[in-house]
Design a protein around this motif. Sequence first.
Motif, PDB file in Angstrom:
ATOM      1  N   HIS B  15      19.315 -18.742 -20.982  1.00  0.00           N
ATOM      2  CA  HIS B  15      17.985 -18.621 -21.592  1.00  0.00           C
ATOM      3  C   HIS B  15      17.980 -18.413 -23.109  1.00  0.00           C
ATOM      4  N   HIS B  64      16.780  -9.917 -19.094  1.00  0.00           N
ATOM      5  CA  HIS B  64      15.929  -9.321 -20.135  1.00  0.00           C
ATOM      6  C   HIS B  64      14.693  -8.639 -19.595  1.00  0.00           C
ATOM      7  N   HIS B 197      29.307 -13.524 -24.147  1.00  0.00           N
ATOM      8  CA  HIS B 197      28.034 -13.134 -24.758  1.00  0.00           C
ATOM      9  C   HIS B 197      28.219 -12.269 -25.997  1.00  0.00           C
ATOM     10  N   GLU B 253      27.245 -11.962 -20.088  1.00  0.00           N
ATOM     11  CA  GLU B 253      25.873 -11.639 -19.696  1.00  0.00           C
ATOM     12  C   GLU B 253      25.787 -11.614 -18.165  1.00  0.00           C
TER      13      GLU B 253
END
Lengths: 472, 297
Positions: B15, B64, B197, B253
């Motif tokens: 994303h 998130h 990440h 992530e």
Amino acid sequence: MTILQGWVVPGLPHPLLTPDASPGYRRLRDAFDQAAARIAALQPDVLLVYSTMWPSVIGHQLQAHPAPTWVHVDELFHALGSIPYRFTMDTELARAWHEANERRGLASRTVAYDGFPIDTGSVVALKLLDPDSRIPAVIVSSNVYADRAETLVLAKAARDAVASTGRRAVAVVVSTLSNRLFTDWIDPADDHVHSAKDDEWNRKILEFLGQGRLEDVAQLSRTIHREVRVRKVVSFKPMWFLSALMGQHNHHHGEVLAYEAVHGTGGAVVGLTPTGEARGDKEFDEDDVEVWHGHREVLDPVSDEDEEDVPTPPAPRAPEPAPTRSASVTTATAAAPVGAYPHARRVDDLLYLSGVGPRQPGTDAIPGGPIRDAAGAPLPYDVAAQTRACIGNVRAVLEAAGASLADVVDVTAFLVDMDRDFAAYNAVYAELLGPVGPTRTTLAVRALPTPIAVELKVIAHVPLGRDAPRST
Amino acid sequence: MAARGRIVAGLLAPHPPHLVYAENPPQNEPRAECGWETLRWGYERLRADLAQVEHDVLVVLSPHWQTYVGWHLLGVPRFESLSVDPVFPNLFRYRYALDVDVALAEAIHEEARAEGLVSSMMRNPDFRVDYGTLVSCHLTDPAWSRPIVAISSCRASAYYGVDVMQEQAIALGRATARAIEASGRRAVLLSSNSLSHRHFTTEGPLPEDMSREHITHHGQHLWDMKAIRMLREGRTRELVSILHELTTQAIGETDAGSLTWMLSALGFPTQGAELYGYGTVIGTGNAVMGFWPERAA
Ligand SMILES: [Fe+2]
């Protein structure tokens, strides 16, 4: 440079949205209300908010929308309700802080977008500490990768900005102490700090803060991070920030207005009011730092100058240029020269500084005020503040040359009013340069080229090879 | 009784808001002139394949939406608002309007509780949907033609460790699969995460300047390639068994649990995933991949 007061407050929404769900939340709320009254009585120009709940990746971000407006919902405690807000931001201070960040080597940007998601902690703190949203604010993010040096420099840039804009500011750091939440829902009446260990550490921290020993707590930050912080970020930074913002010392009047659990975390409302200034009585385990020189060029595929800590055998490369035996130093971290001269000139191991006054880099503001107005009429001024700023500027020039105040060997000081100013000048000098012990000569002169009361001429001893004179 | 529901695709759908920014869709305010094409072309091929498969709903798990108290699911039928990325507000200011398959969300919620997980429905209509969910769903279905189910990440990796997170994510995957089966829906699962990440902490004056885009560190690249190889070879159980190392060493992530959740819901497929694209975004490693359980081996 005026930070009137500092506050440490927790950022979870319970004291705002459900203060009567438990006696503990109520006590926290009462403490917030008390804090709000204290802050209102000070009539500050601005609330300067550092929130551990606003993470950033690209350097630090400063909220600079003139009137952020939204209906906020916490991503976890959404069932407690919505929080409508309309705040006012001090956009001029945000811009000045951003510029000061850049001058001190930090990546920085202001954000001014409709609908920007201000974090729960900042929203809760501003709603509770300024219930009628009367006081403008500036909010700064917390960079997830930043460590101590970067955080200190960020705070010092905030000091520059507060000084150059002449603001009277109250500082707020939004942070829990221990941050371990219960991972299941609890009855608020049963809320308690997650473990006895967390509780003991929180009380230890609060004992220090209650004694006003902010810098001592800052120095404990790495231990606190290890002992009572769930590691969502690289380090526990809010005390570094607050102490550096408030002068890196222990001379505060500390008040713990409340300490309670919020869903297992330790939340305290603590006020810190400065009662004195830094003295040469501290030992820093880690270097103090004025300008960020960290590795910031990872985006630039051709730059490899900072990769000295890669533990592989060095590839053949062109020989380093010989250390410069004579070179000029000019830096953006000191006020621009008023004539055709560099900030410093190196000859072999000695670094000669041009006369250094108190003017602030970028703005030319004079801390403590100018000694006369544009028409030449005398003004009241604070020579202690001017002297402190002079020495700060000397430090900036030295650091740009890879040196520090500790390298100063000789100082010539010029005062425009020996009778009026010597004692106050001498006291600040003793505090900041006394421990270094350079030779010193103090002279009275009729005038200096700008409306200042004091100027310093400095020579430092900086062995070749220890530094790389640089222009910035 | 309705036909048995099933998972028709499991997609690794990272994303980075940069990809939406580079696409210049009408929903997003900032404009770009190019950027991150290998990933965007990957998503393009993914969408072409997805168009061939009938489906009713996207089920997405995003890092998130961070809910340290268990897993949460959107529980309001429609959300309409503006999303501004708190980290890259210069790139992502996105107007969204989306429908939620609340019935399926509630079914997953119930099954999750039956697994012993802490699970909650999010019923606050003022809630703003997180940008991870929005970006993954936008890149998979830019027209928002189908409802979604959005699941939060409980961040157990930070609170306990990667292994505890995985144990929970595996249970949540089972719960998700059962709920989908009972619902009669044909569902597409989205694991909304990058692999390695570690971000850069500076940004060039032009964010889409591709001369500056590369992996942060060689070690990150090695981990990304290892994970991709294992996914392509259908070695999904093995991947989950080394995800602890990947997550800690590559700062993956994957700590959010989304990849583990999806692989569990798919029943740890041994058929390989298709790789649609790989690229870095401000130094992080992103792969667009798809498992298609109904394709002939
Ligand atoms: Fe992400």
